[in-house]
Design a protein around this motif. Structure first.
Motif, PDB file in Angstrom:
ATOM      1  N   ASN A   3       7.377   2.597  18.963  1.00  0.00           N
ATOM      2  CA  ASN A   3       5.933   2.402  19.040  1.00  0.00           C
ATOM      3  C   ASN A   3       5.381   2.252  17.630  1.00  0.00           C
ATOM      4  N   ALA A   4       4.881   1.062  17.330  1.00  0.00           N
ATOM      5  CA  ALA A   4       4.347   0.790  15.998  1.00  0.00           C
ATOM      6  C   ALA A   4       2.983   1.449  15.821  1.00  0.00           C
ATOM      7  N   ILE A   5       2.732   1.900  14.600  1.00  0.00           N
ATOM      8  CA  ILE A   5       1.459   2.509  14.226  1.00  0.00           C
ATOM      9  C   ILE A   5       0.875   1.674  13.090  1.00  0.00           C
ATOM     10  N   ILE A   6      -0.376   1.262  13.230  1.00  0.00           N
ATOM     11  CA  ILE A   6      -1.032   0.496  12.168  1.00  0.00           C
ATOM     12  C   ILE A   6      -1.574   1.466  11.124  1.00  0.00           C
ATOM     13  N   ASP A   7      -0.970   1.433   9.944  1.00  0.00           N
ATOM     14  CA  ASP A   7      -1.403   2.330   8.868  1.00  0.00           C
ATOM     15  C   ASP A   7      -2.594   1.766   8.105  1.00  0.00           C
ATOM     16  N   SER A   8      -2.599   0.460   7.882  1.00  0.00           N
ATOM     17  CA  SER A   8      -3.727  -0.164   7.188  1.00  0.00           C
ATOM     18  C   SER A   8      -3.717  -1.656   7.464  1.00  0.00           C
ATOM     19  N   MET A   9      -4.892  -2.247   7.293  1.00  0.00           N
ATOM     20  CA  MET A   9      -5.036  -3.683   7.460  1.00  0.00           C
ATOM     21  C   MET A   9      -6.138  -4.147   6.534  1.00  0.00           C
ATOM     22  N   ASN A  10      -5.853  -5.148   5.688  1.00  0.00           N
ATOM     23  CA  ASN A  10      -6.891  -5.631   4.785  1.00  0.00           C
ATOM     24  C   ASN A  10      -6.742  -7.112   4.530  1.00  0.00           C
ATOM     25  N   ILE A  11      -7.786  -7.691   3.982  1.00  0.00           N
ATOM     26  CA  ILE A  11      -7.819  -9.113   3.670  1.00  0.00           C
ATOM     27  C   ILE A  11      -8.536  -9.285   2.336  1.00  0.00           C
ATOM     28  N   ARG A  12      -8.010 -10.174   1.496  1.00  0.00           N
ATOM     29  CA  ARG A  12      -8.613 -10.375   0.184  1.00  0.00           C
ATOM     30  C   ARG A  12      -8.435 -11.811  -0.278  1.00  0.00           C
ATOM     31  N   GLU A  13      -9.247 -12.202  -1.239  1.00  0.00           N
ATOM     32  CA  GLU A  13      -9.113 -13.500  -1.874  1.00  0.00           C
ATOM     33  C   GLU A  13      -8.187 -13.368  -3.073  1.00  0.00           C
ATOM     34  N   ILE A  14      -7.266 -14.319  -3.257  1.00  0.00           N
ATOM     35  CA  ILE A  14      -6.383 -14.289  -4.414  1.00  0.00           C
ATOM     36  C   ILE A  14      -6.210 -15.696  -4.977  1.00  0.00           C
ATOM     37  N   THR A  15      -5.857 -15.755  -6.266  1.00  0.00           N
ATOM     38  CA  THR A  15      -5.439 -16.987  -6.915  1.00  0.00           C
ATOM     39  C   THR A  15      -4.123 -16.695  -7.640  1.00  0.00           C
TER      40      THR A  15
END
Length: 218
Positions: free
Chosen positions: A53-65
């Protein structure tokens, strides 16, 4: 399952508020679509293949170059990454990232220790590539295309054993694109408690806008 809220960040790790609420809405829509694809399909596939059973520890989104790579990603420790490029109505790169020391353990879980001996590197790489292919080209891409209506065709999986910064640098340099949206979902597990994997999506900024605009049209 408790789901962490989206962390929409710029390339300095700061929250992106911006002057235009439309841009914020589009960023949140992209994050929501990626979260939908990961949660609705990838997690189910992972749980079935690993019997865990997977557990979501974190989720994020960002802009990168390209300039942000060595301040954003680890350039000291090696990871094993399976990566698949999507082409068609959208361009994107999907990655399954595992700490190098966990790669053999994950392969043994996938093949169920059925071979009765320690797997060779070739068998480890093959098992992880197929695992990544099922998750990324199968579960994730199918969920995203069904949700948006975009046609996305995936390349055969590639893999690399290198620092995450070097892997991301290669992908960006090969793309010919300067600005990207990078999203990552970090998972741990209830049974295999010390095992951690990351599912990441790298989308050129122009394609991320197309993805968001598809939601505005629907």
């Amino acid at each position: 399952m408790s789901i962490p809220s989206n962390d929409i960040s710029n390339n300095n790790g700061n929250s992106v508020h911006g002057n235009a609420s439309t841009d914020d809405n589009k960023s949140n829509l992209v994050a929501s679509m990626i979260k939908f694809a990961i949660l609705n399909k990838c997690i189910d596939a992972i749980d079935k293949m690993l019997n865990d059973n997977a557990i979501i520890d974190s989720m994020n989104i960002r802009e990168i170059t390209m300039d942000d790579i060595y301040t954003t990603f680890d350039y000291n420790d090696n990871v094993f990454a399976v990566y698949i490029k999507g082409v068609g109505d959208l361009q994107l790169t999907l990655l399954l990232i595992i700490h190098s020391e966990d790669s053999k353990r994950l392969a043994e879980i996938i093949i169920g220790n059925a071979i009765g001996y320690e797997p060779s590197n070739e068998l480890v790489f093959s098992a992880l590539a197929e695992f990544g292919n099922i998750l990324l080209a199968g579960a994730f891409t199918n969920a995203l295309t069904n949700f948006t209506g975009f046609r996305i065709e995936c390349t055969a999986p590639g893999y690399a054993n290198d620092t995450l910064a070097s892997i991301i640098e290669y992908i960006i340099a090969d793309s010919g694109t300067l600005q990207f949206i990078y999203s990552e979902c970090k998972l741990s597990f209830k049974i295999n408690k010390d095992l951690n994997i990351t599912i990441s999506v790298l989308i050129p900024a122009d394609d991320a806008r197309k993805l968001a605009e598809s939601a505005f049209r629907s």
